[in-house]
Design a protein around this motif. Structure first.
Motif, PDB file in Angstrom:
ATOM      1  N   HIS A 153       0.833  -1.207   0.000  1.00 29.51           N
ATOM      2  CA  HIS A 153       0.000   0.000   0.000  1.00 29.51           C
ATOM      3  C   HIS A 153       0.862   1.249   0.000  1.00 29.51           C
ATOM      4  O   HIS A 153       2.000   1.240   0.499  1.00 29.51           O
ATOM      5  CB  HIS A 153      -0.911   0.029   1.232  1.00 29.51           C
ATOM      6  CG  HIS A 153      -1.858  -1.126   1.309  1.00 29.51           C
ATOM      7  ND1 HIS A 153      -1.541  -2.306   1.932  1.00 29.51           N
ATOM      8  CD2 HIS A 153      -3.121  -1.276   0.821  1.00 29.51           C
ATOM      9  CE1 HIS A 153      -2.557  -3.144   1.845  1.00 29.51           C
ATOM     10  NE2 HIS A 153      -3.531  -2.544   1.167  1.00 29.51           N
TER      11      HIS A 153
ATOM     12  N   GLU B 282      -3.978   0.190  -2.622  1.00 28.92           N
ATOM     13  CA  GLU B 282      -3.208  -1.027  -2.876  1.00 28.92           C
ATOM     14  C   GLU B 282      -2.397  -0.871  -4.163  1.00 28.92           C
ATOM     15  O   GLU B 282      -2.942  -0.570  -5.219  1.00 28.92           O
ATOM     16  CB  GLU B 282      -4.135  -2.236  -2.975  1.00 28.92           C
ATOM     17  CG  GLU B 282      -3.391  -3.552  -3.098  1.00 28.92           C
ATOM     18  CD  GLU B 282      -4.321  -4.754  -3.031  1.00 28.92           C
ATOM     19  OE1 GLU B 282      -4.429  -5.455  -4.059  1.00 28.92           O
ATOM     20  OE2 GLU B 282      -4.936  -4.975  -1.964  1.00 28.92           O
TER      21      GLU B 282
ATOM     22  N   SER C  51       3.554   0.712   3.225  1.00 26.66           N
ATOM     23  CA  SER C  51       3.375  -0.435   4.105  1.00 26.66           C
ATOM     24  C   SER C  51       3.179  -1.707   3.287  1.00 26.66           C
ATOM     25  O   SER C  51       2.780  -1.666   2.123  1.00 26.66           O
ATOM     26  CB  SER C  51       2.171  -0.237   5.034  1.00 26.66           C
ATOM     27  OG  SER C  51       0.962  -0.204   4.296  1.00 26.66           O
TER      28      SER C  51
ATOM     29  N   ASP D  38       1.565  -5.753   3.947  1.00 23.34           N
ATOM     30  CA  ASP D  38       0.879  -6.691   4.828  1.00 23.34           C
ATOM     31  C   ASP D  38       1.196  -8.127   4.423  1.00 23.34           C
ATOM     32  O   ASP D  38       1.219  -8.455   3.235  1.00 23.34           O
ATOM     33  CB  ASP D  38      -0.650  -6.525   4.742  1.00 23.34           C
ATOM     34  CG  ASP D  38      -1.137  -5.229   5.357  1.00 23.34           C
ATOM     35  OD1 ASP D  38      -0.379  -4.622   6.125  1.00 23.34           O
ATOM     36  OD2 ASP D  38      -2.277  -4.834   5.051  1.00 23.34           O
TER      37      ASP D  38
ATOM     38  N   ALA E 218      -0.862 -11.292   5.011  1.00 23.06           N
ATOM     39  CA  ALA E 218      -2.223 -11.508   5.484  1.00 23.06           C
ATOM     40  C   ALA E 218      -2.807 -12.790   4.911  1.00 23.06           C
ATOM     41  O   ALA E 218      -2.412 -13.247   3.842  1.00 23.06           O
ATOM     42  CB  ALA E 218      -3.113 -10.322   5.108  1.00 23.06           C
TER      43      ALA E 218
ATOM     44  N   ARG F 196      -2.918 -11.131  10.213  1.00 21.78           N
ATOM     45  CA  ARG F 196      -2.389 -10.009   9.430  1.00 21.78           C
ATOM     46  C   ARG F 196      -1.220  -9.371  10.180  1.00 21.78           C
ATOM     47  O   ARG F 196      -1.352  -8.971  11.329  1.00 21.78           O
ATOM     48  CB  ARG F 196      -3.455  -8.960   9.165  1.00 21.78           C
ATOM     49  CG  ARG F 196      -2.961  -7.762   8.319  1.00 21.78           C
ATOM     50  CD  ARG F 196      -4.076  -6.742   8.123  1.00 21.78           C
ATOM     51  NE  ARG F 196      -5.155  -7.288   7.330  1.00 21.78           N
ATOM     52  CZ  ARG F 196      -5.296  -7.146   6.016  1.00 21.78           C
ATOM     53  NH1 ARG F 196      -4.390  -6.445   5.337  1.00 21.78           N
ATOM     54  NH2 ARG F 196      -6.324  -7.658   5.385  1.00 21.78           N
TER      55      ARG F 196
ATOM     56  N   THR G 261       1.231  -6.188   9.618  1.00 20.94           N
ATOM     57  CA  THR G 261       1.445  -4.966   8.839  1.00 20.94           C
ATOM     58  C   THR G 261       2.800  -4.368   9.192  1.00 20.94           C
ATOM     59  O   THR G 261       3.132  -4.195  10.367  1.00 20.94           O
ATOM     60  CB  THR G 261       0.340  -3.939   9.120  1.00 20.94           C
ATOM     61  OG1 THR G 261      -0.934  -4.507   8.787  1.00 20.94           O
ATOM     62  CG2 THR G 261       0.556  -2.672   8.299  1.00 20.94           C
ATOM     63  N   TYR G 262       3.567  -4.074   8.136  1.00 16.24           N
ATOM     64  CA  TYR G 262       4.918  -3.516   8.299  1.00 16.24           C
ATOM     65  C   TYR G 262       4.949  -2.151   7.622  1.00 16.24           C
ATOM     66  O   TYR G 262       4.566  -2.012   6.458  1.00 16.24           O
ATOM     67  CB  TYR G 262       5.936  -4.454   7.653  1.00 16.24           C
ATOM     68  CG  TYR G 262       7.332  -3.884   7.508  1.00 16.24           C
ATOM     69  CD1 TYR G 262       8.248  -3.968   8.539  1.00 16.24           C
ATOM     70  CD2 TYR G 262       7.728  -3.256   6.326  1.00 16.24           C
ATOM     71  CE1 TYR G 262       9.524  -3.460   8.405  1.00 16.24           C
ATOM     72  CE2 TYR G 262       9.010  -2.750   6.182  1.00 16.24           C
ATOM     73  CZ  TYR G 262       9.904  -2.855   7.224  1.00 16.24           C
ATOM     74  OH  TYR G 262      11.160  -2.346   7.087  1.00 16.24           O
ATOM     75  N   ARG G 263       5.425  -1.143   8.360  1.00 14.71           N
ATOM     76  CA  ARG G 263       5.589   0.196   7.792  1.00 14.71           C
ATOM     77  C   ARG G 263       7.071   0.547   7.740  1.00 14.71           C
ATOM     78  O   ARG G 263       7.803   0.353   8.715  1.00 14.71           O
ATOM     79  CB  ARG G 263       4.815   1.232   8.602  1.00 14.71           C
ATOM     80  CG  ARG G 263       3.312   1.121   8.402  1.00 14.71           C
ATOM     81  CD  ARG G 263       2.530   2.220   9.104  1.00 14.71           C
ATOM     82  NE  ARG G 263       1.136   2.165   8.705  1.00 14.71           N
ATOM     83  CZ  ARG G 263       0.233   1.330   9.204  1.00 14.71           C
ATOM     84  NH1 ARG G 263       0.598   0.482  10.163  1.00 14.71           N
ATOM     85  NH2 ARG G 263      -1.014   1.334   8.786  1.00 14.71           N
TER      86      ARG G 263
END
Length: 811
Positions: free
Chosen positions: A401, A407, A435, A437, A439, A505, A507-509
């Motif tokens: 994203h 997306e 970011s 994900d 998931a 899920r 999530t990595y930023r």
């Protein structure tokens, strides 16, 4: 065809020339259609060819680690390895392999030890030369690295190595010199570190002076990725290519320096000419037809190298009054250790490639088990400090994203891990990516408390079902490069019911620190989701393994290191095996006198139980076919052919060099030339060159004939005195007849491998170069004539024959 490179140079304007030196992307130089030049593509090695994508979707033949290749003591085998890798490179559209690594094992604490060959400069140089010749014979270039004194990982980007000129010449420059003179490599990589106050990407004296003018190197010098820091300093210091592109110190910055009169146009032309020569040599011009890829069976060669590299450190006698190895159809085998089912096949960092398949020790033994032999497996002790990636019963995808939440892309995942290093997949750009994900869904097969582990340098959020288990930053302070490479895991537990799917899920930023390190173009997105189902506690697991060992005729325990212990980016703090593996071996050995320990490590580890077990087999990081090779050696289908390329101390304190931590940015090599076996105590655990086979040898005659140039021709006659065919590595050590405190007691001067059947005789012919009797004094190589003791040895401390000869140049 021979191309007129000077004519091509005249067709290029300044901006095009300087772009060629900066790179077009992380892994390639730009194409120049106007002169028929395609893109020149680089790829990491040295155990395989990864290509431009850091992804398991494009698998690679994965060979044993460089320490394993050096343990074969066979430059001809290294040449065959190079040929295979040239074919792999061509298959992946790669022109230049970023290998081999020929820095020395100065200290066993060096974190990248597994990726280098040896503590000895001669063995390193000859294995490296064979590798380079093989790669380049296939029309693919190399970059011999890391030039120079990049022998440890702590503060690797900035450390200033202070080393005396004699030490630099006799040890650390020596492998590069051997390779340049014997193999004529097309590329050399300049290291991150400084040497005696000057960074290697700007080191005029070593790059232009020694490498080019003194040794006659005519290839390109490329920076290690992100190592070039100053445009004018790098150009004047001999650096041709500053990678990665396009945001390097070259390109438009170099063009501006030329226009400002800081850099001569002739200097730039010389740099570009070397790049064009590299392109011609690697068939990168569009009218060139590259050689056909090698037809070598990669898996077969991977298994052969592994077998030839395995070092039998110890082979005691069983109750049958014969050596424990090879095994002769035992009724039952207990195979023990987490690494037996999930081995460490290669070292971490930029050496990483992704094999299409892996044969574990468990797989290998199951496939090769003699009829009537029962094999039972137990974990015993798991050395891993991070959970394995989520795989079984997970259905996962990656979703990318931007900052607005839109997306950008989605990918299917085989496991809960993202490794995007260098270029991002499918045209994604670091500037717009916010970011990622991991998931999907997970369906437990066991009810109870499940453990999830998350890793990654950035902001992480983990949700399982309706619960948020983690939400926060994971950004250690200090060296960003070390933080990237050294895995840090957060674990969380949750109660789950068997058969009931849950949404998962992670999530990595991307953190700002990582964007700054990447300089806008070099991605380093590495994060993952690990999982462990409910399992017995460690005490129960270990107890079960000991029980199984006591009920079996033979116990095979696989122990070793992990990615958290051995990797690029950080040095080791200890030589101890991680976790409770030492305890496991001791208890299994007490329960079963026929305990064989298999050591799955790329570098020396302490073996405090070594006198209490029946046999010890060192398998290094054995590549994709390691399990098949192990079975072949254990059951005697092949002989373990390896000899130690590095001393294995009993304890860290026995090592001559333990200092890998810079002080105020400076690392002093104050031990001089006394590293490894040149300074090891006599009671070291396993000496340089040591290794047992499945037969015995007598050394019958040694003859030395001095040569006019100051070297010697050595002839050694041997006989296989055992009852099966075998291989011996004949090692020639040189010592001054009169002790000399400024030189080691002995040093390796040459070696050769011989093979013979039972009772067969064979002769080893070994040429000792004049350099073996030279030292660096007063700015030049000086031949030390006089009497020398020549030892024909099985290892550095096991001479079998010796004689004295007078060496001296005939004037």
């Amino acid at each position: 065809m021979t191309r007129d490179l000077d004519a091509l140079l005249n067709e290029l304007d300044l901006e095009t020339k300087t772009r060629l030196l900066a790179g077009a992307s992380v892994w390639s130089l730009p194409a120049v259609p106007g002169i028929g030049l395609g893109a020149v593509v680089f790829s990491d090695g040295p155990v395989g060819v990864r290509g431009v994508q850091w992804s398991a979707d494009d698998p690679s033949v994965t060979l044993p680690s460089p320490t394993a290749l050096a343990a074969t003591w066979d430059p001809a085998l290294a040449r065959r390895v190079g040929g295979l890798l040239a074919g792999e490179a061509r298959r992946k559209g790669v022109h230049v392999l970023l290998a081999p690594t020929v820095n020395l094992h100065r200290s066993p604490l060096g974190g990248r030890h597994f990726e280098c060959y040896s503590e000895d400069p001669l063995l390193t140089g000859l294995i490296g030369a064979g590798y380079v010749i093989g790669v380049q014979a296939g029309g693919v270039g190399v970059t011999v690295k890391h030039f120079v004194a990049n022998d440890s990982e702590t503060e690797r980007l900035t450390v200033d190595v202070h080393v005396a000129e004699r030490t630099l010449r006799e040890l650390y420059l020596a492998p590069f010199e051997t390779i340049v003179r014997q193999a004529k490599p097309w590329g050399v990589m300049a290291a991150y570190n400084s040497v005696n106050g000057r960074t290697m990407t700007e080191h005029d004296a070593l790059v232009n002076g020694v490498l080019r003018r003194e040794w006659g190197f005519d290839g390109v010098v490329v920076s290690d990725w992100l190592a070039a820091r100053d445009t004018v300093g790098a150009a004047r210091g001999g650096l041709d290519i500053a990678m990665p592109g396009p945001n390097s110190v070259y390109g438009e910055r170099l063009a501006e320096a030329v226009r400002a009169g800081k850099i001569s146009p002739k200097r730039v032309d010389a740099m570009v000419r070397r790049v064009l020569l590299l392109a011609e040599r690697t068939h990168a011009f569009t009218d060139q037809k590259p050689p056909n890829p090698s037809e070598v069976d990669g898996n077969a060669l991977a298994q052969e190298v592994a077998q030839r590299s395995f070092v039998l450190l110890r082979n005691g006698f069983s109750h049958k009054e014969r050596p424990v190895l090879p095994l002769e159809e035992p009724k039952s085998i207990a195979l023990i250790g987490a690494l037996a089912a999930d081995p460490k096949i290669l070292g971490g960092g930029s050496a990483t490639v992704f094999p299409e398949h892996i044969v574990s020790p468990l797989d290998g033994l199951r496939a090769a088990l003699p009829h009537g032999t029962e094999l039972r497996y137990a974990v015993g002790a798991d050395p891993r400090t991070t959970l394995p990636p989520a795989t079984d019963n997970f259905r996962l995808r990656a979703m990318v994203h931007d900052a607005g939440g839109s997306e950008l892309a989605t990918f299917a995942l085989r496991e809960g891990k993202i490794d995007w290093i260098g270029e991002l997949p499918r045209g994604l750009e670091l500037a717009t990516l916010d970011s990622v994900d991991i998931a999907g869904t997970f369906t437990p097969t066991v009810s109870g408390v499940h453990t999830f582990g998350i890793t990654g340098l950035g902001h992480l959020t983990l949700r399982v079902g309706r619960q948020t288990l983690f939400d926060g930053p994971s950004i250690p302070s200090g060296d960003i490069f070390a933080a990237i490479m050294k895995v840090r895991e957060h674990r969380r537990e949750i109660e789950l019911a068997a058969g009931k799917p849950v949404d998962v899920r992670l999530t990595y930023r991307v953190p700002k620190e990582l964007r700054a390190f990447a300089q806008g173009s070099f991605a380093w997105l590495v994060f993952g989701l690990g999982h462990q189902e409910p399992a017995p506690d460690e005490d129960a697991t270990l107890k079960e393994a000991v029980r199984l060992a006591g009920q079996s005729e033979v116990a095979v325990v696989v122990v070793g290191t992990t990615a958290e212990v051995e990797s690029e980016g950080f040095d080791r703090a200890s030589l101890r095996l991680p976790g409770r593996q030492d305890e496991l071996v001791a208890k299994v050995a007490a329960a079963n006198p026929n305990t064989i320990v298999v050591v799955n490590a790329g570098a020396p580890v302490e073996l405090p139980w070594r006198e209490d077990v029946a046999a010890i087999l060192l398998t290094w990081f054995p590549g994709q076919a390691g399990g098949a090779a192990l079975a072949s050696v254990l059951f005697g289908h092949e002989e373990p052919g390896g000899r130690l390329p590095t001393t294995w101390p009993a304890t860290l304190a026995q090592s001559p060099v333990t200092n890998v931590q810079p002080h105020q940015g400076i690392l002093e090599y104050d031990e001089g030339v006394f590293i490894g076996y040149r300074a090891a105590p006599p009671d070291t655990a396993y000496c340089f060159g040591h290794g047992l086979g499945y037969t015995t040898w007598s050394y019958d005659d040694l003859a030395v004939a001095p040569t006019p140039e100051g070297g010697a021709a050595v002839r050694v006659r041997l006989r296989n005195t055992g009852d099966r065919a075998g291989r011996e590595v004949v090692q020639i050590y040189l010592s001054p007849a009169q002790p000399d405190a400024e030189r080691p007691v002995r040093w390796l001067a040459g070696f050769a491998s011989v093979e013979a059947g039972p009772g067969g005789g064979v002769t080893a012919l070994i040429h000792v170069e004049p350099r073996a009797a030279e030292t660096w004094r007063a700015g030049a190589w000086r031949h030390n004539g006089g009497e020398y003791v020549f030892e024909a040895s099985h290892s550095s401390v096991e001479p079998r024959l010796s004689t004295t000869a007078t060496l001296g140049k005939i004037r």
